[in-house]
Write a protein that holds these residues in place. Structure first.
Motif, PDB file in Angstrom:
ATOM      1  N   ASN A   1       0.831  -1.212   0.000  1.00  0.00           N
ATOM      2  CA  ASN A   1       0.000   0.000   0.000  1.00  0.00           C
ATOM      3  C   ASN A   1       0.861   1.256   0.000  1.00  0.00           C
ATOM      4  O   ASN A   1       0.569   2.226  -0.703  1.00  0.00           O
ATOM      5  CB  ASN A   1      -0.932   0.029   1.219  1.00  0.00           C
ATOM      6  N   HIS A   2       1.935   1.226   0.797  1.00  0.00           N
ATOM      7  CA  HIS A   2       2.862   2.369   0.821  1.00  0.00           C
ATOM      8  C   HIS A   2       3.501   2.555  -0.561  1.00  0.00           C
ATOM      9  O   HIS A   2       3.640   3.682  -1.038  1.00  0.00           O
ATOM     10  CB  HIS A   2       3.957   2.145   1.864  1.00  0.00           C
ATOM     11  N   TRP A   3       3.897   1.441  -1.172  1.00  0.00           N
ATOM     12  CA  TRP A   3       4.541   1.518  -2.500  1.00  0.00           C
ATOM     13  C   TRP A   3       3.570   2.157  -3.498  1.00  0.00           C
ATOM     14  O   TRP A   3       3.942   3.056  -4.269  1.00  0.00           O
ATOM     15  CB  TRP A   3       4.959   0.115  -2.974  1.00  0.00           C
ATOM     16  N   ILE A   4       2.324   1.704  -3.454  1.00  0.00           N
ATOM     17  CA  ILE A   4       1.324   2.230  -4.410  1.00  0.00           C
ATOM     18  C   ILE A   4       1.078   3.717  -4.137  1.00  0.00           C
ATOM     19  O   ILE A   4       1.027   4.524  -5.070  1.00  0.00           O
ATOM     20  CB  ILE A   4       0.015   1.408  -4.332  1.00  0.00           C
ATOM     21  N   ARG A   5       0.993   4.105  -2.881  1.00  0.00           N
ATOM     22  CA  ARG A   5       0.747   5.516  -2.539  1.00  0.00           C
ATOM     23  C   ARG A   5       1.905   6.394  -3.040  1.00  0.00           C
ATOM     24  O   ARG A   5       1.682   7.445  -3.640  1.00  0.00           O
ATOM     25  CB  ARG A   5       0.572   5.630  -1.015  1.00  0.00           C
ATOM     26  N   ARG A   6       3.146   5.944  -2.793  1.00  0.00           N
ATOM     27  CA  ARG A   6       4.313   6.722  -3.238  1.00  0.00           C
ATOM     28  C   ARG A   6       4.346   6.823  -4.762  1.00  0.00           C
ATOM     29  O   ARG A   6       4.628   7.868  -5.334  1.00  0.00           O
ATOM     30  CB  ARG A   6       5.613   6.039  -2.779  1.00  0.00           C
ATOM     31  N   THR A   7       4.051   5.706  -5.428  1.00  0.00           N
ATOM     32  CA  THR A   7       4.144   5.691  -6.887  1.00  0.00           C
ATOM     33  C   THR A   7       2.999   6.487  -7.499  1.00  0.00           C
ATOM     34  O   THR A   7       3.179   7.180  -8.512  1.00  0.00           O
ATOM     35  CB  THR A   7       4.163   4.227  -7.395  1.00  0.00           C
ATOM     36  N   HIS A   8       1.823   6.419  -6.878  1.00  0.00           N
ATOM     37  CA  HIS A   8       0.682   7.222  -7.313  1.00  0.00           C
ATOM     38  C   HIS A   8       1.068   8.707  -7.270  1.00  0.00           C
ATOM     39  O   HIS A   8       0.809   9.475  -8.208  1.00  0.00           O
ATOM     40  CB  HIS A   8      -0.501   6.929  -6.383  1.00  0.00           C
ATOM     41  N   HIS A   9       1.721   9.105  -6.192  1.00  0.00           N
ATOM     42  CA  HIS A   9       2.166  10.497  -6.035  1.00  0.00           C
ATOM     43  C   HIS A   9       3.145  10.858  -7.169  1.00  0.00           C
ATOM     44  O   HIS A   9       3.022  11.911  -7.807  1.00  0.00           O
ATOM     45  CB  HIS A   9       2.828  10.643  -4.657  1.00  0.00           C
ATOM     46  N   THR A  10       4.099   9.970  -7.441  1.00  0.00           N
ATOM     47  CA  THR A  10       5.096  10.259  -8.476  1.00  0.00           C
ATOM     48  C   THR A  10       4.451  10.311  -9.858  1.00  0.00           C
ATOM     49  O   THR A  10       4.831  11.131 -10.706  1.00  0.00           O
ATOM     50  CB  THR A  10       6.225   9.195  -8.431  1.00  0.00           C
ATOM     51  N   LEU A  11       3.485   9.452 -10.078  1.00  0.00           N
ATOM     52  CA  LEU A  11       2.771   9.447 -11.364  1.00  0.00           C
ATOM     53  C   LEU A  11       2.087  10.800 -11.599  1.00  0.00           C
ATOM     54  O   LEU A  11       2.002  11.283 -12.728  1.00  0.00           O
ATOM     55  CB  LEU A  11       1.735   8.321 -11.328  1.00  0.00           C
ATOM     56  N   HIS A  12       1.636  11.425 -10.501  1.00  0.00           N
ATOM     57  CA  HIS A  12       0.984  12.734 -10.636  1.00  0.00           C
ATOM     58  C   HIS A  12       1.989  13.858 -10.827  1.00  0.00           C
ATOM     59  O   HIS A  12       1.778  14.754 -11.639  1.00  0.00           O
ATOM     60  CB  HIS A  12       0.087  13.007  -9.425  1.00  0.00           C
ATOM     61  N   THR A  13       3.099  13.806 -10.063  1.00  0.00           N
ATOM     62  CA  THR A  13       4.070  14.906 -10.168  1.00  0.00           C
ATOM     63  C   THR A  13       4.945  14.754 -11.412  1.00  0.00           C
ATOM     64  O   THR A  13       5.401  15.740 -11.968  1.00  0.00           O
ATOM     65  CB  THR A  13       4.977  14.989  -8.917  1.00  0.00           C
ATOM     66  N   ASP A  14       5.204  13.509 -11.837  1.00  0.00           N
ATOM     67  CA  ASP A  14       6.164  13.245 -12.926  1.00  0.00           C
ATOM     68  C   ASP A  14       5.632  12.208 -13.908  1.00  0.00           C
ATOM     69  O   ASP A  14       6.236  11.127 -14.079  1.00  0.00           O
ATOM     70  CB  ASP A  14       7.494  12.735 -12.348  1.00  0.00           C
ATOM     71  N   PRO A  15       4.522  12.492 -14.604  1.00  0.00           N
ATOM     72  CA  PRO A  15       3.982  11.482 -15.521  1.00  0.00           C
ATOM     73  C   PRO A  15       4.993  11.050 -16.592  1.00  0.00           C
ATOM     74  O   PRO A  15       4.980   9.900 -17.012  1.00  0.00           O
ATOM     75  CB  PRO A  15       2.764  12.182 -16.146  1.00  0.00           C
ATOM     76  N   GLU A  16       5.900  11.954 -16.974  1.00  0.00           N
ATOM     77  CA  GLU A  16       6.874  11.592 -18.016  1.00  0.00           C
ATOM     78  C   GLU A  16       8.076  10.827 -17.457  1.00  0.00           C
ATOM     79  O   GLU A  16       8.961  10.426 -18.217  1.00  0.00           O
ATOM     80  CB  GLU A  16       7.328  12.838 -18.769  1.00  0.00           C
ATOM     81  N   GLY A  17       8.094  10.611 -16.129  1.00  0.00           N
ATOM     82  CA  GLY A  17       9.192   9.856 -15.536  1.00  0.00           C
ATOM     83  C   GLY A  17       8.827   8.407 -15.251  1.00  0.00           C
ATOM     84  O   GLY A  17       9.653   7.624 -14.789  1.00  0.00           O
ATOM     85  N   CYS A  18       7.553   8.038 -15.527  1.00  0.00           N
ATOM     86  CA  CYS A  18       7.060   6.711 -15.120  1.00  0.00           C
ATOM     87  C   CYS A  18       6.692   5.891 -16.351  1.00  0.00           C
ATOM     88  O   CYS A  18       5.805   6.284 -17.126  1.00  0.00           O
ATOM     89  CB  CYS A  18       5.837   6.870 -14.224  1.00  0.00           C
ATOM     90  N   TRP A  19       7.341   4.756 -16.514  1.00  0.00           N
ATOM     91  CA  TRP A  19       7.193   3.942 -17.723  1.00  0.00           C
ATOM     92  C   TRP A  19       6.919   2.485 -17.381  1.00  0.00           C
ATOM     93  O   TRP A  19       7.387   1.985 -16.350  1.00  0.00           O
ATOM     94  CB  TRP A  19       8.473   4.041 -18.566  1.00  0.00           C
ATOM     95  N   VAL A  20       6.163   1.823 -18.261  1.00  0.00           N
ATOM     96  CA  VAL A  20       5.976   0.375 -18.106  1.00  0.00           C
ATOM     97  C   VAL A  20       6.348  -0.319 -19.404  1.00  0.00           C
ATOM     98  O   VAL A  20       6.302   0.282 -20.486  1.00  0.00           O
ATOM     99  CB  VAL A  20       4.516  -0.015 -17.731  1.00  0.00           C
ATOM    100  N   ALA A  21       6.709  -1.610 -19.285  1.00  0.00           N
ATOM    101  CA  ALA A  21       6.873  -2.487 -20.448  1.00  0.00           C
ATOM    102  C   ALA A  21       5.680  -3.435 -20.433  1.00  0.00           C
ATOM    103  O   ALA A  21       5.338  -3.993 -19.380  1.00  0.00           O
ATOM    104  CB  ALA A  21       8.179  -3.257 -20.349  1.00  0.00           C
TER     105      ALA A  21
END
Ligand SMILES: CC(C)(COP(=O)(O)OP(=O)(O)OC[C@H]1O[C@@H](n2cnc3c(N)ncnc32)[C@H](O)[C@@H]1OP(=O)(O)O)[C@@H](O)C(=O)NCCC(=O)NCCS
Length: 303
Positions: A57-77
């Motif tokens: 849950n902590h991982w998802i919360r942190r990553t959710h935050h980063t996805l909002h602040t830095d959408p161009e920094g988050c990538w998936v394969a």
């Protein structure tokens, strides 16, 4: 590179991450890191455990935050509709930070990680500095060195605190959101870039303790086991007092770890040894355009 999908060999697509990917990214990173821990663990270390639901849950919360602040920094394969890799990065002031990087165990070593990392690094192209905490995976470390990062071995201390060794620490108080300006200024002084809105996430997930005196200022986020998750201070003495305060909050008889200690932070080795914890080494602090921060213990993904 624009924030659009790229095809890599083998029908794998590298594309920007979306909110709907978060659960799958969490599962994938938990699986890849666990497989790595099993592969690289030393025999006298405890058996590796999968990331708990609370930590997920902590991982998802942190990553959710980063996805909002830095959408161009988050990538998936993605392969056949399934998430098989991800790289999560953010820019804070002039620093690029890699938070998470993983490829599904069966698909590693085929160049997917290289594509993901290139996309994430592109997000930080205007930055002067870069920072990430690397695992002990030789493939990961190869990627980071090839991307120009210096590798600083990380130590950690672990064990049961000898409570007879606990000193009386008097200057520490509980912290709050009112300390964010102080913390940002300590961040700039120690690591060269403030955590900014990452402090909101850290405040949600950890206890904050602060020292704010004429002779020394500092802060530490402390987890539920009493482990310091992030420490920054103006003097080594202040940083050491904060770690002692964290260790004092461990439950008697329970194991605690002081992680992410570089050689530049011998004050933390000295505290851990005085508390009779044992010293080990695991992974690297990877840096570009900067020296190891001190007095400072970095967070694994918010750094
Ligand atoms: C790190 C990781 C994301 C890289 O993804 P990947 O798809 O395997 O990466 P790539 O195939 O693009 O690159 C890996 C490189 O390491 C090399 N490599 C793999 N295993 C190696 C080993 N044991 N020793 C030395 N080099 C190794 C590969 O040959 C490749 O180099 P090359 O492209 O020059 O041939 C992935 O391996 C992973 O998920 N590891 C476990 C989790 C982890 O450690 N994540 C990093 C957290 S900081």
């Amino acid at each position: 590179m624009a924030a659009s999908a790229q095809e890599v060999p083998g029908g794998v697509i590298v594309r920007p991450a979306r909110e709907a990917d978060l659960e799958a990214m969490s599962r994938l990173t938990a699986r890849s890191y666990h497989e790595l821990d099993v592969r690289t663990r030393q025999r006298d270390w405890p058996d590796p455990e999968m990331r708990s639901p609370g930590r997920s849950n902590h991982w998802i919360r942190r990553t959710h935050h980063t996805l909002h602040t830095d959408p161009e920094g988050c990538w998936v394969a993605e392969a056949e509709g399934e998430i098989v890799g991800c790289a999560v990065s953010r820019v804070r002031e002039l620093m690029w930070i890699l938070a998470s990087f993983a490829v599904a165990p069966g698909l590693q070593g085929q160049g997917i990680g290289e594509q993901l990392l290139a996309a994430a690094l592109h997000h930080g192209r205007g930055c002067l500095r870069g920072m990430l905490a690397a695992s002990a995976d030789p493939g990961a470390v190869r990627r980071y060195r090839l991307a120009g990062f210096s590798l600083h071995p990380q130590m950690f201390l672990t064990g049961v605190v000898n409570r007879d060794a606990l000193p009386l620490v008097e200057r520490v108080r509980e912290g709050s959101a009112g300390d964010i300006d102080l913390m940002n200024s300590l961040d700039r002084r120690t690591r060269g870039a403030a955590h900014l809105s990452d402090h909101d996430v850290l405040l949600e997930q950890f206890r904050l303790i602060v020292i704010d005196q004429p002779g020394g200022q500092g802060y530490a986020y402390v987890d539920e086991t009493g482990a310091p998750a992030l420490v920054a201070a103006s003097t080594r003495r202040t940083a050491a007092d904060l770690v002692w305060e964290a260790l004092a909050s461990t439950r008697p008889g329970s194991t605690v770890s002081v992680s992410h200690v570089t050689a530049a932070n011998e004050w933390a080795v000295d505290v851990g040894m005085a508390a009779r914890l044992s010293l080990h080494q695991s992974g690297y602090l990877c840096l570009r355009g900067m020296k190891p921060p001190t007095p400072y213990l970095h967070h694994g993904s918010l750094l």
